[in-house]
Design an enzyme around this catalytic site. Structure first.
Site, PDB file in Angstrom:
ATOM      1  CG  ASP A  99     -82.809  43.076  61.234  1.00 49.38           C
ATOM      2  OD1 ASP A  99     -81.570  43.105  61.134  1.00 49.38           O
ATOM      3  OD2 ASP A  99     -83.401  42.334  62.047  1.00 49.38           O
ATOM      4  CD  GLU A 141     -77.492  45.385  60.808  1.00 51.33           C
ATOM      5  OE1 GLU A 141     -76.325  45.686  61.093  1.00 51.33           O
ATOM      6  OE2 GLU A 141     -77.795  44.408  60.120  1.00 51.33           O
ATOM      7  CG  ASN A 142     -80.086  45.853  57.520  1.00 47.40           C
ATOM      8  OD1 ASN A 142     -80.572  44.924  58.161  1.00 47.40           O
ATOM      9  ND2 ASN A 142     -78.819  45.848  57.139  1.00 47.40           N
ATOM     10  CG  ASN A 166     -73.732  42.518  60.229  1.00 50.61           C
ATOM     11  OD1 ASN A 166     -74.899  42.429  60.630  1.00 50.61           O
ATOM     12  ND2 ASN A 166     -73.390  42.271  58.979  1.00 50.61           N
ATOM     13  CG  HIS A 167     -74.891  45.918  57.518  1.00 51.53           C
ATOM     14  ND1 HIS A 167     -73.877  45.793  56.597  1.00 51.53           N
ATOM     15  CD2 HIS A 167     -75.711  44.843  57.358  1.00 51.53           C
ATOM     16  CE1 HIS A 167     -74.076  44.676  55.894  1.00 51.53           C
ATOM     17  NE2 HIS A 167     -75.162  44.084  56.341  1.00 51.53           N
ATOM     18  CG  HIS A 218     -77.463  41.991  64.479  1.00 48.35           C
ATOM     19  ND1 HIS A 218     -78.686  42.439  64.002  1.00 48.35           N
ATOM     20  CD2 HIS A 218     -76.630  41.979  63.405  1.00 48.35           C
ATOM     21  CE1 HIS A 218     -78.582  42.698  62.712  1.00 48.35           C
ATOM     22  NE2 HIS A 218     -77.343  42.421  62.324  1.00 48.35           N
ATOM     23  CG  HIS A 259     -77.613  39.002  61.048  1.00 50.14           C
ATOM     24  ND1 HIS A 259     -77.020  40.021  60.333  1.00 50.14           N
ATOM     25  CD2 HIS A 259     -77.051  37.858  60.607  1.00 50.14           C
ATOM     26  CE1 HIS A 259     -76.126  39.505  59.500  1.00 50.14           C
ATOM     27  NE2 HIS A 259     -76.126  38.199  59.647  1.00 50.14           N
ATOM     28  CG  HIS A 306     -83.229  40.497  57.280  1.00 46.66           C
ATOM     29  ND1 HIS A 306     -83.097  41.421  56.254  1.00 46.66           N
ATOM     30  CD2 HIS A 306     -82.425  40.953  58.273  1.00 46.66           C
ATOM     31  CE1 HIS A 306     -82.247  42.370  56.606  1.00 46.66           C
ATOM     32  NE2 HIS A 306     -81.823  42.102  57.840  1.00 46.66           N
TER      33      HIS A 306
END
Length: 264
Positions: free
Chosen positions: A8, A39-40, A67-68, A150, A175, A177
């Site tokens: 991530d 996604e981040n 999820n983001h 994730h 997810h 991290h």
């Protein structure tokens, strides 16, 4: 086939780390295909078309999400056309984008599949059943298949690894991290790692400013999280896949800290 998967990427600090390290990593390891979880990447929440282009220009071939995925609303304008990006395949039918795609680079071909867990995350469609449906189709396209799961719960990730053993080349978790130390090749040839880790500030909490996170834990009041701009750390994993069988034959975790790295 040698695949480099980057964990991530969190905000500007994470993007800076990728820009700094990726040329050296490409030179040292010569990966055929590079995949990153993005996604981040935009301020810690979501991604933009400009950031995808930025990473692609650096040599990243494909991108997974989580999820983001929908946190930057401009994604609705381009995700249907951007075939290098996959969002969790177990979002309900009719969701924009795709959950699986085929990446071709340097004479190699890799199917990437993105799934999202349901334990401690929003209750979407079953990732296990979705994997069953899509892997049957993926196996007709390529023997090399990478699954980014994730998910929050380590138990759900480990269960997915066993569920896909022999049907995917590599199952890697994202997810949480934090890079885990349980990389293994399962009995039927699927490589597995519970979490690849993150690329972002090592001075924050999962890439976010630590003071805000501490205030949230101590007061339980609403707090706005912002990306930490401190020194970075970089986590990734390198997996070798047998072209003839699609099975993983070697896994190497990568962990590099700013100001502490020497690339031999």
């Amino acid at each position: 086939m040698k695949v480099l998967f980057i964990g991530d990427i969190v905000g500007n600090t994470g993007r800076k780390a990728v820009k700094t390290l990726l040329p050296e990593l490409k030179s040292k390891h010569n990966p055929h295909i590079i995949i990153a979880n993005a996604e981040n990447a935009a301020g810690g929440r979501g991604v933009t078309a400009a950031i995808i282009k930025e990473f692609a220009d650096l040599g990243v071939h494909g991108f997974t999400m989580g999820n983001h995925t929908w946190d930057n609303r401009d994604i609705f304008e381009w995700i249907d056309e951007e075939k290098r990006v996959v969002r969790p395949a177990n979002f309900p039918p009719g969701t924009p984008g795709r959950g699986m795609t085929t990446i071709k680079a340097n004479g190699k071909e890799l199917v990437i599949l993105n799934l999202q867990g349901r334990t401690f995350l929003p209750a979407i469609d079953c990732p296990f059943r979705t994997a069953d449906e899509l892997l049957e189709r993926a196996g007709k396209q390529s023997k090399a298949i990478l699954v980014d799961f994730h998910a929050e719960a380590t138990s759900e990730k480990i269960a997915m690894g066993w569920h896909l053993d022999g049907r995917a080349s590599f199952v890697v978790g994202t997810h949480t991290h934090v890079q885990t130390n349980d990389d293994t090749i399962l009995p039927n040839g699927t490589g597995y790692l519970t979490d690849c880790g993150m690329v972002g500030s090592k001075e924050g909490v999962l890439g976010m400013e630590r003071d805000a996170v501490l205030r949230k834990f101590k007061t339980q009041l609403p707090v706005r999280f912002t990306v930490c701009e401190g020194k970075w750390h970089f986590h990734a994993v390198l997996v070798d896949i047998d072209d003839s069988t699609g099975k993983a034959v070697r896994i190497e975790k990568i962990r590099i800290r700013e100001d502490e790295w020497i690339m031999s």
